[in-house]
Enzyme design. Structure first.
Site, PDB file in Angstrom:
ATOM      1  N   ASN A  42     -85.351 -51.834-107.154  1.00  0.00           N
ATOM      2  CA  ASN A  42     -84.318 -52.722-106.626  1.00  0.00           C
ATOM      3  C   ASN A  42     -84.988 -53.976-106.076  1.00  0.00           C
ATOM      4  OD1 ASN A  42     -84.920 -52.306-103.651  1.00  0.00           O
ATOM      5  ND2 ASN A  42     -84.446 -50.197-104.264  1.00  0.00           N
ATOM      6  N   LYS A  63     -97.358 -46.680-122.445  1.00  0.00           N
ATOM      7  CA  LYS A  63     -96.191 -47.526-122.610  1.00  0.00           C
ATOM      8  C   LYS A  63     -95.354 -47.050-123.794  1.00  0.00           C
ATOM      9  CE  LYS A  63     -94.686 -52.245-123.553  1.00  0.00           C
ATOM     10  NZ  LYS A  63     -95.093 -53.612-123.928  1.00  0.00           N
ATOM     11  N   PRO A 111     -86.129 -37.610-103.315  1.00  0.00           N
ATOM     12  CA  PRO A 111     -85.980 -36.914-102.032  1.00  0.00           C
ATOM     13  C   PRO A 111     -85.299 -37.802-100.997  1.00  0.00           C
ATOM     14  CG  PRO A 111     -88.272 -37.529-102.419  1.00  0.00           C
ATOM     15  CD  PRO A 111     -87.547 -37.777-103.702  1.00  0.00           C
ATOM     16  N   ASP A 112     -84.501 -37.193-100.134  1.00  0.00           N
ATOM     17  CA  ASP A 112     -83.854 -37.909 -99.035  1.00  0.00           C
ATOM     18  C   ASP A 112     -84.848 -37.940 -97.874  1.00  0.00           C
ATOM     19  OD1 ASP A 112     -82.342 -38.743 -96.838  1.00  0.00           O
ATOM     20  OD2 ASP A 112     -80.488 -37.959 -97.717  1.00  0.00           O
ATOM     21  N   ILE A 113     -85.567 -39.042 -97.762  1.00  0.00           N
ATOM     22  CA  ILE A 113     -86.675 -39.125 -96.807  1.00  0.00           C
ATOM     23  C   ILE A 113     -86.195 -39.001 -95.364  1.00  0.00           C
ATOM     24  CG2 ILE A 113     -88.551 -40.589 -95.969  1.00  0.00           C
ATOM     25  CD1 ILE A 113     -88.681 -41.812 -98.784  1.00  0.00           C
ATOM     26  N   PHE A 143     -80.827 -47.811 -91.783  1.00  0.00           N
ATOM     27  CA  PHE A 143     -80.085 -48.936 -92.349  1.00  0.00           C
ATOM     28  C   PHE A 143     -79.047 -48.402 -93.329  1.00  0.00           C
ATOM     29  CE2 PHE A 143     -83.307 -51.530 -90.575  1.00  0.00           C
ATOM     30  CZ  PHE A 143     -82.887 -52.853 -90.635  1.00  0.00           C
ATOM     31  N   LYS A 190     -73.106 -41.954 -92.554  1.00  0.00           N
ATOM     32  CA  LYS A 190     -74.543 -41.812 -92.811  1.00  0.00           C
ATOM     33  C   LYS A 190     -75.292 -41.544 -91.509  1.00  0.00           C
ATOM     34  CE  LYS A 190     -78.396 -44.228 -95.086  1.00  0.00           C
ATOM     35  NZ  LYS A 190     -78.785 -45.450 -95.850  1.00  0.00           N
TER      36      LYS A 190
END
Length: 412
Positions: free
Chosen positions: A221, A303, A319-321, A338, A352
């Protein structure tokens, strides 16, 4: 002024005025600092005196202005004899307003060719150092100027600005000095907060993660890491030491200086593995990283060729850190997250916050990625704890977050 004067408890600011058109804005900075109860002193380069007179700064600061490396008259007064040492050696903060390309180069290279530069060489170790860059956009974009700014950051200096907009030379772009209100806010905040987190450890997770498809392609991102860098600088400014875990970002967006330890990572799993060993020792943890939600189920070691029929990828959740680490959260540990949303922000952020056991969460929106300013809202653990910070710069937002964390840490 003799050394016998009692300055116990006085907050002293030394403002160095560089030779640029923006020097007129420094008059407001000095005036507002004095109104805030700061003992303000001004040192001016010869070039700066072409734009604003020393008399003006003497009037708004209430102190004599330093305008020459050498005393202009014979004197036995110790401080008057050594204008480059006093008040430099007792300054709590120093700010170059404006910081021209020439001044920045002097600071970075340790040169003392003008009074402001010599004053900077005389600052004590505890003094917080700031530059407020102001110059033509082409000058600001020069590689040598950016190298000098990076050098100062690594040594613990903080840059306030520059902003982008219309420049005095008629051009448009980066190089406009930050507005006086912002500069004063940063400087007074540095004085007020300078020891609130002394002896405390802050863990910051920042930047994007790259989940590789093959050695040259990845899922990621556009997170720039700017917010993370500013959070680190704000925390160090309040006396903390910082463990900084970062995904791949431009070097300019990495914090540097005493008290900051960098831990570069690539993937979400890397970030979890690295933070797992640091989480328990942190007093404050801030999850500012934009972690990719999905990763390829398998990664090619070479590649992949391009196929005209396209490519299908099987993805797995990363994984959800935050959720993983917060399972071991201590009662006397403060954790802030955040929430980046495109719609229905407050409800999703509150959800959240509860799900991941945050003490607070900062809500922003998609247009914040890579930008210098955005709209921010803060939601605390209690339903009534809500603040709309409006559209502000990321540096101001970072200071707000660190103060919120410090406030809570003092209560737990």
């Amino acid at each position: 002024m003799s050394d016998s004067v009692d300055r116990t408890g006085t907050k002293t600011a030394l403002i160095g005025i560089g030779g640029g058109v923006a020097a007129y804005k420094a008059v407001t900075v000095v005036s507002q600092l004095r109104k805030a109860g700061v003992d303000v002193h001004v040192a001016m380069s010869k070039a700066a005196q072409q734009f604003v007179t020393p008399l003006t700064f003497a009037a708004v600061s209430g102190n004599p202005v330093l305008s020459s490396i050498f005393p202009e008259t014979d004197t036995r007064d110790l401080e008057a004899t050594y204008p480059h040492l006093y008040p430099s050696t007792r300054a709590d903060i120093f700010a170059a307003v404006p910081a021209t390309a020439d001044l920045i180069a002097h600071f970075a290279q340790g040169l003392g060719h003008n009074l402001v530069a010599v004053c900077a060489l005389s600052l004590p170790p505890h003094c917080r150092r700031f530059i407020c860059p102001a110059m033509n956009v082409e000058m600001w974009n020069q590689e040598v100027v950016q190298d000098n700014v990076d050098t100062l950051r690594r040594r613990g200096w903080t840059a306030i600005g520059p902003d982008s907009g219309h420049l005095a030379c008629g051009m448009q772009g980066a190089g406009r000095m930050a507005e006086p209100d912002e500069i004063v806010s940063v400087l007074t905040g540095a004085l007020d907060d300078r020891s609130r987190l002394q002896g405390r450890s802050v863990l910051i997770l920042s930047g994007p993660t790259h989940e590789h498809i093959d050695p040259v392609r990845f899922i990621g991102n556009p997170s720039s890491g700017k917010m993370g860098r500013m959070l680190a600088e704000a925390a160090v400014g309040m006396g903390a030491t910082v463990q900084f875990i970062t995904g791949p970002v431009a070097e300019a967006n990495l914090p540097a200086g005493p008290g900051i330890t960098l831990h570069p990572v690539t993937s979400a799993q890397d970030m979890l593995d690295t933070s797992g060993g640091l989480f328990a020792g942190a007093d404050i943890v801030i999850f500012a990283a934009a972690v990719a939600d999905y990763a390829p189920e398998s990664t090619a070691d070479k590649k992949l060729p391009k196929h005209s029929e396209g490519l299908s990828l099987k993805l797995k959740s990363t994984p959800d850190i935050a959720a993983t680490l917060n399972e071991t959260k201590r009662a006397n540990q403060v954790v802030i997250g955040f929430a980046l949303q495109s719609h229905d922000g407050p409800r999703k952020a509150r959800e959240k916050l509860r799900k991941k056991k945050f003490d607070g969460i900062v809500l922003n929106y998609v247009n914040a990625m890579g930008a210098d300013t955005s709209g921010f809202e803060y939601l605390g653990a209690e339903e009534k704890d809500f603040e709309d910070w409006g559209r502000i710069g990321k540096s101001e937002c970072a200071r707000n977050i660190i103060r919120k964390a410090a406030d809570r840490l003092e209560r737990v």
